[in-house]
Structures are given as C-alpha cells and as structure tokens.
Design a protein around this motif. Structure first.
Motif, mmCIF file in Angstrom:
data_model
loop_
_atom_site.group_PDB
_atom_site.id
_atom_site.type_symbol
_atom_site.label_atom_id
_atom_site.label_comp_id
_atom_site.label_asym_id
_atom_site.label_seq_id
_atom_site.Cartn_x
_atom_site.Cartn_y
_atom_site.Cartn_z
ATOM 1 N N LEU A 195 0.819 -1.214 0.000
ATOM 2 C CA LEU A 195 0.000 0.000 0.000
ATOM 3 C C LEU A 195 0.855 1.269 0.000
ATOM 4 N N VAL A 196 1.911 1.303 0.824
ATOM 5 C CA VAL A 196 2.725 2.521 0.868
ATOM 6 C C VAL A 196 3.550 2.688 -0.411
ATOM 7 N N LYS A 197 3.904 1.578 -1.044
ATOM 8 C CA LYS A 197 4.648 1.676 -2.304
ATOM 9 C C LYS A 197 3.805 2.302 -3.407
ATOM 10 N N GLU A 198 2.490 2.107 -3.352
ATOM 11 C CA GLU A 198 1.607 2.714 -4.339
ATOM 12 C C GLU A 198 1.569 4.234 -4.188
ATOM 13 N N ILE A 199 1.746 4.709 -2.966
ATOM 14 C CA ILE A 199 1.664 6.140 -2.681
ATOM 15 C C ILE A 199 3.025 6.818 -2.783
ATOM 16 N N ALA A 200 4.059 6.158 -2.303
ATOM 17 C CA ALA A 200 5.399 6.749 -2.271
ATOM 18 C C ALA A 200 6.436 5.714 -2.709
ATOM 19 N N PRO A 201 6.449 5.363 -3.996
ATOM 20 C CA PRO A 201 7.347 4.296 -4.471
ATOM 21 C C PRO A 201 8.831 4.599 -4.303
ATOM 22 N N MET A 202 9.218 5.872 -4.419
ATOM 23 C CA MET A 202 10.642 6.193 -4.288
ATOM 24 C C MET A 202 11.110 6.055 -2.847
ATOM 25 N N ILE A 203 10.270 6.443 -1.898
ATOM 26 C CA ILE A 203 10.647 6.361 -0.490
ATOM 27 C C ILE A 203 10.835 4.899 -0.072
ATOM 28 N N PHE A 204 9.910 4.045 -0.518
ATOM 29 C CA PHE A 204 9.904 2.656 -0.067
ATOM 30 C C PHE A 204 10.459 1.687 -1.104
ATOM 31 N N ASN A 205 11.243 2.211 -2.032
ATOM 32 C CA ASN A 205 11.800 1.375 -3.083
ATOM 33 C C ASN A 205 12.660 0.241 -2.532
ATOM 34 N N TYR A 206 13.397 0.517 -1.450
ATOM 35 C CA TYR A 206 14.286 -0.491 -0.876
ATOM 36 C C TYR A 206 13.753 -1.043 0.447
ATOM 37 N N ALA A 207 12.467 -0.807 0.717
ATOM 38 C CA ALA A 207 11.882 -1.281 1.966
ATOM 39 C C ALA A 207 11.636 -2.783 1.913
ATOM 40 N N GLY A 208 11.709 -3.412 3.068
ATOM 41 C CA GLY A 208 11.505 -4.852 3.157
ATOM 42 C C GLY A 208 12.413 -5.419 4.233
ATOM 43 N N PRO A 209 12.579 -6.728 4.282
ATOM 44 C CA PRO A 209 13.432 -7.340 5.302
ATOM 45 C C PRO A 209 14.875 -6.861 5.210
ATOM 46 N N SER A 210 15.577 -6.942 6.312
ATOM 47 C CA SER A 210 16.943 -6.400 6.416
ATOM 48 C C SER A 210 17.891 -6.953 5.364
ATOM 49 N N CYS A 211 17.705 -8.203 4.963
ATOM 50 C CA CYS A 211 18.658 -8.847 4.056
ATOM 51 C C CYS A 211 18.617 -8.274 2.644
ATOM 52 N N LEU A 212 17.648 -7.439 2.325
ATOM 53 C CA LEU A 212 17.595 -6.844 0.988
ATOM 54 C C LEU A 212 18.816 -5.984 0.716
ATOM 55 N N CYS A 213 19.298 -5.308 1.745
ATOM 56 C CA CYS A 213 20.405 -4.367 1.564
ATOM 57 C C CYS A 213 21.672 -4.808 2.289
ATOM 58 N N GLY A 214 21.790 -6.091 2.543
ATOM 59 C CA GLY A 214 22.982 -6.577 3.219
ATOM 60 C C GLY A 214 22.839 -8.034 3.581
ATOM 61 N N ILE A 215 23.629 -8.475 4.547
ATOM 62 C CA ILE A 215 23.560 -9.866 4.972
ATOM 63 C C ILE A 215 22.413 -10.056 5.955
ATOM 64 N N CYS A 216 22.003 -11.277 6.121
ATOM 65 C CA CYS A 216 20.928 -11.591 7.055
ATOM 66 C C CYS A 216 21.395 -11.349 8.493
ATOM 67 N N PRO A 217 20.637 -10.567 9.286
ATOM 68 C CA PRO A 217 21.046 -10.289 10.669
ATOM 69 C C PRO A 217 20.696 -11.418 11.639
ATOM 70 N N GLU A 218 20.019 -12.464 11.145
ATOM 71 C CA GLU A 218 19.569 -13.536 12.035
ATOM 72 C C GLU A 218 20.663 -14.562 12.332
ATOM 73 N N SER A 219 21.828 -14.417 11.688
ATOM 74 C CA SER A 219 22.979 -15.295 11.931
ATOM 75 C C SER A 219 22.590 -16.773 11.746
ATOM 76 N N LYS A 220 22.805 -17.614 12.754
ATOM 77 C CA LYS A 220 22.521 -19.040 12.634
ATOM 78 C C LYS A 220 21.024 -19.339 12.502
#
Length: 234
Positions: A195-220
C-alpha cells in the motif's frame, strides 16, 4: 485480513525532499519549495537513500485501518512504540459472538481445526456465563464484561487503527517482512508495504526485510532463502 490506508501526508515524496534539501541549502523556504519539480524530487530522494540520511522521512506519516486480525498480532504490533494506536475495546464492547483467527497450520488439519473451534465455542460460553453471573450479582454490564473478557483467547479478532511515520515503517518492514517473523504480522507487513509503495514508491523502493540491503542479521537462525527473498521484494 483487511488493511487500508485511511490518511497519509499529501505529496509525501515532495515533503521529504524539501525537508532534506533544506538541510543543505542557503535558499529561503518559499524559493526552495518552488524548485521541487518531480525530476528534482526523484534525483534528491535517490541521493538521500544513498547517503543514509533518514531523519527527513519522519515528516511523512501514514494511518492504517486493520480488521480481521488477532489479539496475538496486536500484542506484537504495539511493541513498535513510536506510533499511535486505537484498538477496539473489550471493556466497552460486549462480544455476544466473538470472531477469531484460525492459524493456517491448524486450519489444514481437520481434527486439529475441530479441536480449535470447540475451544473457541467453550470460550464464548464461559464469557457469557461470567457476564450473566456478574450482572446477577449486582455488577453493571460494563463492570461485568470488563472482568469476563479475561476468558477470551489471543485468537479473538480485533480492529485497530494506527499511525506511523515513514522512518518507523522502514524499521517495521525490516523486522516484520522477514521470513522469521510470525506468519500473521508478516502478512500484515507485506500488505502494508504494498500500500505505501503505491503512494510513495521512491521512499519505499528499498523497503523490506533487512537482508535486501545486506547480509541476514539472524545469523545461525537465518531462513537460508536470501536469494528468494531478494527476488520477491526486488
């Protein structure tokens, strides 16, 4: 589950770009606002994301209305403390026939589903008996349902409205869109993100779980599906 945005900051991306631009510009505010063309907004927001300058996105907020979710979900939701919440009260609303959420893993097993539903029926019966008994003993209806509500399970359906700014939402998506999040609040987070991507796609372009922009923070405890996650939220 029914999720909708009932209100949001008008022109959210222009607001954020203007607030961020103000930090780096000697120009007066009126002149700065006049220069915020769609192209300028897009270019500046991309630069903002690359710089990691997050405070300007706090100027934008979204108000959600959610129905068909459990009290179990709402208990998790309010842990995100920088937000405003309004929830249907069990102290003031008498539930003569409460609705409830059935977890998918229970729903697909006919025996377990029947056990579960019977428990819900028993919970309603207990609630009703407590209400009638407390009223008969001289308590007001409000006082009766205030105590009788303790018999309800976490599965009890609720309605809630809440407001979060965009920075809080980004943090919410990092935690709750993750595959390791509990299934119900993950479903809510995924729908909110759409829903927020429909309204503000540039702001939330990279929004989602942490691993989208790096390594998984959940470790093991990682789900081990980082490539599939990146493709899904891409």
């Amino acid at each position: 589950m029914n999720v909708k945005i009932v209100e949001h900051t008008p022109n959210p991306e222009r607001v954020i770009a203007s607030a961020a631009k103000l930090c780096y510009s000697p120009t007066d505010i009126d002149s700065l606002l006049q220069k915020q063309t769609p192209d300028n907004v897009e270019k500046f927001l991309k630069m903002l994301v690359e710089m990691g300058h997050e405070s300007p996105i706090e100027h934008v907020s979204f108000t959600f209305a959610v129905e068909g979710v459990s009290r179990s979900l709402s208990h998790q939701l309010v842990r995100h403390r920088i937000a405003s919440y309004s929830q249907q009260s069990q102290r003031y609303v008498r539930l003569n026939q409460f609705k409830y959420i059935i977890p998918p893993e229970i729903a697909k097993d006919s025996y377990l589903k029947n056990v579960y539903i019977q428990h819900m029926i028993n919970s309603q019966r207990t609630y009703d008996e407590l209400v009638y008994g407390l009223i008969a003993s001289g308590r007001s209806e409000k006082e009766a349902i205030e105590d009788a509500r303790y018999a309800f399970p976490n599965a009890c359906e609720t309605r809630i409205m809440f407001t979060m700014n965009a920075r809080v939402l980004m943090n919410f998506f990092k935690h709750r869109c993750c595959n390791r999040a509990q299934w119900e609040i993950k479903a809510l987070a995924d729908e909110m993100l759409k829903l927020v991507k429909e309204i503000a796609p540039m702001i939330f372009n990279y929004a989602g779980p942490s691993c989208l922009c790096g390594i998984c923070p959940e470790s093991k405890m990682t789900c081990g599906k980082i490539n599939e996650v990146k493709e899904l939220y891409g």
